[in-house]
Design a protein around this motif. Structure first.
Motif, PDB file in Angstrom:
ATOM      1  N   VAL A 155     -18.616-134.224 -43.376  1.00  0.00           N
ATOM      2  CA  VAL A 155     -17.509-135.301 -43.314  1.00  0.00           C
ATOM      3  C   VAL A 155     -16.271-134.593 -43.171  1.00  0.00           C
ATOM      4  CG1 VAL A 155     -16.277-137.153 -44.522  1.00  0.00           C
ATOM      5  CG2 VAL A 155     -18.769-137.031 -44.595  1.00  0.00           C
ATOM      6  N   LYS A 156     -15.310-134.983 -42.268  1.00  0.00           N
ATOM      7  CA  LYS A 156     -14.264-134.483 -42.113  1.00  0.00           C
ATOM      8  C   LYS A 156     -12.958-135.568 -42.510  1.00  0.00           C
ATOM      9  CE  LYS A 156     -14.917-131.038 -38.458  1.00  0.00           C
ATOM     10  NZ  LYS A 156     -14.809-130.959 -37.001  1.00  0.00           N
ATOM     11  N   LEU A 157     -12.441-135.305 -43.628  1.00  0.00           N
ATOM     12  CA  LEU A 157     -11.339-136.296 -44.271  1.00  0.00           C
ATOM     13  C   LEU A 157      -9.970-135.976 -43.796  1.00  0.00           C
ATOM     14  CD1 LEU A 157     -12.586-136.496 -47.944  1.00  0.00           C
ATOM     15  CD2 LEU A 157     -12.797-138.228 -46.219  1.00  0.00           C
ATOM     16  N   TYR A 158      -9.434-137.399 -43.334  1.00  0.00           N
ATOM     17  CA  TYR A 158      -8.005-137.423 -42.902  1.00  0.00           C
ATOM     18  C   TYR A 158      -7.144-138.477 -43.630  1.00  0.00           C
ATOM     19  CZ  TYR A 158      -9.919-135.026 -38.752  1.00  0.00           C
ATOM     20  OH  TYR A 158     -10.331-133.987 -37.929  1.00  0.00           O
ATOM     21  N   ASN A 159      -6.026-137.980 -44.111  1.00  0.00           N
ATOM     22  CA  ASN A 159      -5.122-138.893 -44.676  1.00  0.00           C
ATOM     23  C   ASN A 159      -3.546-138.918 -44.054  1.00  0.00           C
ATOM     24  OD1 ASN A 159      -4.062-140.524 -46.573  1.00  0.00           O
ATOM     25  ND2 ASN A 159      -4.099-139.141 -48.361  1.00  0.00           N
ATOM     26  N   GLY A 203      -1.620-148.417 -38.493  1.00  0.00           N
ATOM     27  CA  GLY A 203      -2.528-148.945 -37.394  1.00  0.00           C
ATOM     28  C   GLY A 203      -2.063-148.238 -36.242  1.00  0.00           C
ATOM     29  N   GLU A 204      -1.353-147.284 -36.437  1.00  0.00           N
ATOM     30  CA  GLU A 204      -1.124-146.326 -34.988  1.00  0.00           C
ATOM     31  C   GLU A 204      -1.988-145.590 -34.817  1.00  0.00           C
ATOM     32  OE1 GLU A 204       3.053-145.068 -35.965  1.00  0.00           O
ATOM     33  OE2 GLU A 204       3.933-146.717 -36.192  1.00  0.00           O
ATOM     34  N   TYR A 205      -3.139-145.998 -34.350  1.00  0.00           N
ATOM     35  CA  TYR A 205      -4.286-145.138 -33.956  1.00  0.00           C
ATOM     36  C   TYR A 205      -4.306-144.104 -32.660  1.00  0.00           C
ATOM     37  CZ  TYR A 205      -6.295-148.507 -37.386  1.00  0.00           C
ATOM     38  OH  TYR A 205      -6.445-149.138 -38.360  1.00  0.00           O
ATOM     39  N   PRO A 206      -3.520-144.701 -31.652  1.00  0.00           N
ATOM     40  CA  PRO A 206      -3.489-143.673 -30.369  1.00  0.00           C
ATOM     41  C   PRO A 206      -2.499-142.504 -30.939  1.00  0.00           C
ATOM     42  CG  PRO A 206      -2.819-145.916 -29.690  1.00  0.00           C
ATOM     43  CD  PRO A 206      -3.182-146.127 -31.192  1.00  0.00           C
ATOM     44  N   LYS A 243      -2.308-136.703 -32.244  1.00  0.00           N
ATOM     45  CA  LYS A 243      -1.690-135.766 -33.460  1.00  0.00           C
ATOM     46  C   LYS A 243      -2.964-134.965 -34.026  1.00  0.00           C
ATOM     47  CE  LYS A 243       0.298-135.638 -38.067  1.00  0.00           C
ATOM     48  NZ  LYS A 243       0.937-136.387 -39.033  1.00  0.00           N
ATOM     49  N   ASN A 244      -4.019-135.511 -34.266  1.00  0.00           N
ATOM     50  CA  ASN A 244      -5.096-134.613 -34.734  1.00  0.00           C
ATOM     51  C   ASN A 244      -6.052-134.090 -33.673  1.00  0.00           C
ATOM     52  OD1 ASN A 244      -4.679-134.808 -37.705  1.00  0.00           O
ATOM     53  ND2 ASN A 244      -4.309-137.068 -37.096  1.00  0.00           N
TER      54      ASN A 244
END
Length: 446
Positions: A77-81, A88-91, A96-97
Motif C-alpha cells: 500500500v502506497k499512501l498519499y495525503n 476532487g482535482e484528480y487530474p 503531480k505525483n
C-alpha cells in the motif's frame, strides 16, 4: 521416377531464394514484435502486482485497520495525503505525483459503513494515456478494490459477527464511483467502458490501412510487371507522351481506386463497429454523485472525440501512405521478369506494414523503449497506423512530424522511380536472384 523428377522441378521453382528470404525476414519480424510485447507485458505486470495507491481522506481507526489488514495480506500500500484529493482535482493530483491510478477513501466512509448504509463508496481514479489495452494493463485499481472488499468483510465480521441481514452487506460492503482521467480532463465513468469504445473505434483504421497497402501494392506491381513482360510497357514509353505523364497517370488511377476502396472499407467497418458496440456501450455507465453519464458525453469530456478537421488530417496521412506504396511499387514492378516473381514482390512492403500493424493493435507505440520506438517510427506506414491515437491524446507534434516525414519519403521514392522510368534501364533491369548465373551455367554446359 518421372513423377519424382517432376515433383523436384516444381519444388525447385516454388522454393526459391525469394521465398526463403521472405520467410527469414518474417521470422525476424515476429521475433522482434514478440520481444517488444514480452517486455511491455512484463513491465506492466511488475507495476500492477500487489500494489495499491491509496488516499485515506477519512483517516479513522477503521481505515487504519483496513490498511493494516491489506499489508498483512501481502498487499503493498502506497499512501498519499494531498489537498487535491479533498478538492476532487484528480487530474492535477495524478500529474503531480506521476501516478496512473489512485483509490480514494472519502470522508465519512467509516460512519457510512458502520451505519450499514448501502451507498458506501470508494473513488477509483484511473489515468488513460492511450487506446492500447496493454498500455493500460498496469491499472491495479480493480484488484485493489477486490482486496479492500475482502479485508473489509473480515473486519466487519470480527466486529459484528455474521447474521442473515449482515451477510448481504458483508459480501459487498463498499460500492465504487469510478473516474477516468485523460491529461487534464476527467469524467465520472470507468476506464474499461471508455477503453471498449475507443479500442473498437481505433481498430478500424489499422485494418483499412493494412488492406489498402496490400491491395494497392499488388495492383500496381502486377500492372507494371505484366506490361513489361508483354512488351506493352516498351511500346507505351516509346509513344510521343512524356514518361512523367505515363507514370503520373498510372499512379493517379491507382490512387483513385485505392481511395475509393478506402472509403468503402471505412464506411463498412464504421457501420459494423457502430452496430456491434452501440447496444453495449451506450448503457454501460458509472453513477457519479447520483447522476449517470453516457459514453458519448464522457468521450467528449475527456477530449477523445475527433473533429471533421481531424478526420481530414487522418485522410491526408492515409493518402500519403498510398502514394508511398505506389511509388515503391513502380520500382518493384520494374524489377520483375516473370509472372511468378510479381506475386512475391509485394513481400518487402507487406513486411514493413506488418510491424506497425501488429504493434498498434496490441500496445501503444509511444510506450515502447526509445530504441524500439525510433525503429518502428522509421517505417513511414507507422505514422498512419497511430494517427488517430496521436490526435486523441494530444501528440500533435508527433502527428504533424509524421506527415512531414511521409512527404519526404514519398518524394525520395518518387525521385528514384522517375529516374528509373526515364532511363532505358527500365527495359533491362530485373531482380532474378541468380537466374542469369544459372542460365550461363546451362549454356556453357551445352
Amino acid at each position: 521416377m518421372k513423377f519424382f523428377n517432376l515433383l523436384k522441378k516444381e519444388l525447385g521453382e516454388l522454393i526459391n531464394k525469394q521465398m526463403i528470404i521472405g520467410l527469414a525476414v518474417m521470422m525476424v519480424i515476429l521475433m522482434f514484435v514478440g520481444n517488444i510485447m514480452k517486455t511491455t507485458v512484463s513491465e506492466a505486470m511488475d507495476q500492477s502486482l500487489y500494489t495499491i495507491n491509496l488516499a485515506d481522506m477519512d483517516d479513522t481507526e477503521l481505515t487504519k485497520e483496513l490498511i493494516a489488514s491489506l499489508k498483512e495480506n501481502n498487499v503493498k500500500v502506497k499512501l498519499y495525503n494531498d489537498d487535491l484529493c479533498y478538492k476532487g482535482e484528480y487530474p492535477e493530483f495524478l500529474s503531480k505525483n506521476e501516478l496512473k491510478n489512485i483509490i480514494v477513501i472519502p470522508e465519512g466512509f467509516t460512519d457510512s459503513i458502520l451505519n450499514g448504509k448501502k451507498d458506501t463508496e470508494l473513488i477509483s481514479v484511473s489515468a488513460m494515456s492511450s487506446a492500447a489495452s496493454l498500455s493500460n494493463i498496469s491499472n491495479s485499481n480493480s484488484s485493489g478494490i477486490s482486496a479492500i472488499n475482502q479485508c473489509m468483510r473480515d473486519i466487519l465480521a470480527k466486529r459484528d459477527g455474521i447474521s442473515a441481514e449482515q451477510l448481504e452487506r458483508l459480501n459487498s460492503p463498499v460500492s465504487v464511483s469510478e473516474r477516468t482521467v485523460v491529461a487534464d480532463k476527467s469524467a465520472a465513468i470507468s476506464m474499461d467502458t471508455i477503453m471498449g469504445k475507443v479500442m473498437m473505434q481505433n481498430m478500424i483504421l489499422p485494418i483499412v490501412v493494412f488492406v489498402l497497402i496490400m491491395m494497392t501494392s499488388q495492383m500496381l506491381i502486377s500492372a507494371i510487371s505484366n506490361e513489361k513482360i508483354d512488351k506493352t510497357l516498351e511500346t507505351l514509353l516509346s509513344t510521343p507522351i512524356s514518361r512523367t505523364a505515363v507514370i503520373s497517370a498510372k499512379m493517379l488511377a491507382a490512387a483513385v481506386v485505392a481511395l475509393l476502396n478506402a472509403a468503402v472499407y471505412m464506411i463498412g467497418f464504421s457501420v459494423f463497429i457502430s452496430g456491434t458496440m452501440d447496444g453495449v456501450t451506450e448503457e454501460v455507465t458509472t453513477p457519479a454523485v447520483g447522476d449517470f453519464i453516457s459514453v458519448e458525453s464522457a468521450l467528449a469530456q475527456l477530449g477523445l472525440t475527433l473533429t471533421p478537421v481531424d478526420y481530414l488530417l487522418v485522410g491526408v496521412q492515409l493518402f500519403l501512405t498510398i502514394m508511398i506504396c505506389l511509388s515503391v511499387s513502380l520500382i518493384l514492378g520494374a524489377l520483375v521478369n516473370d509472372t511468378k516473381s510479381s506475386q512475391n514482390m509485394i513481400m518487402p512492403i507487406l513486411m514493413l506494414a506488418m510491424v506497425p500493424y501488429l504493434i498498434s493493435m496490441l500496445t501503444d507505440i509511444n510506450s515502447l523503449p526509445v530504441a524500439a520506438r525510433i525503429a518502428v517510427y522509421a517505417i513511414p506506414f507507422t505514422h498512419t497506423f497511430s494517427s488517430i491515437p496521436n490526435l486523441m491524446f494530444g501528440n500533435d507534434m508527433l502527428f504533424f512530424g509524421g506527415i512531414i516525414y511521409q512527404t519526404i519519403v514519398f518524394l525520395v521514392c518518387m525521385f528514384f522511380a522517375l529516374r528509373l522510368f526515364k532511363s532505358d534501364k527500365i527495359f533491362t533491369i530485373s531482380l532474378n536472384f541468380g537466374q542469369k548465373a544459372k542460365f550461363r551455367k546451362n549454356s556453357s554446359a551445352e
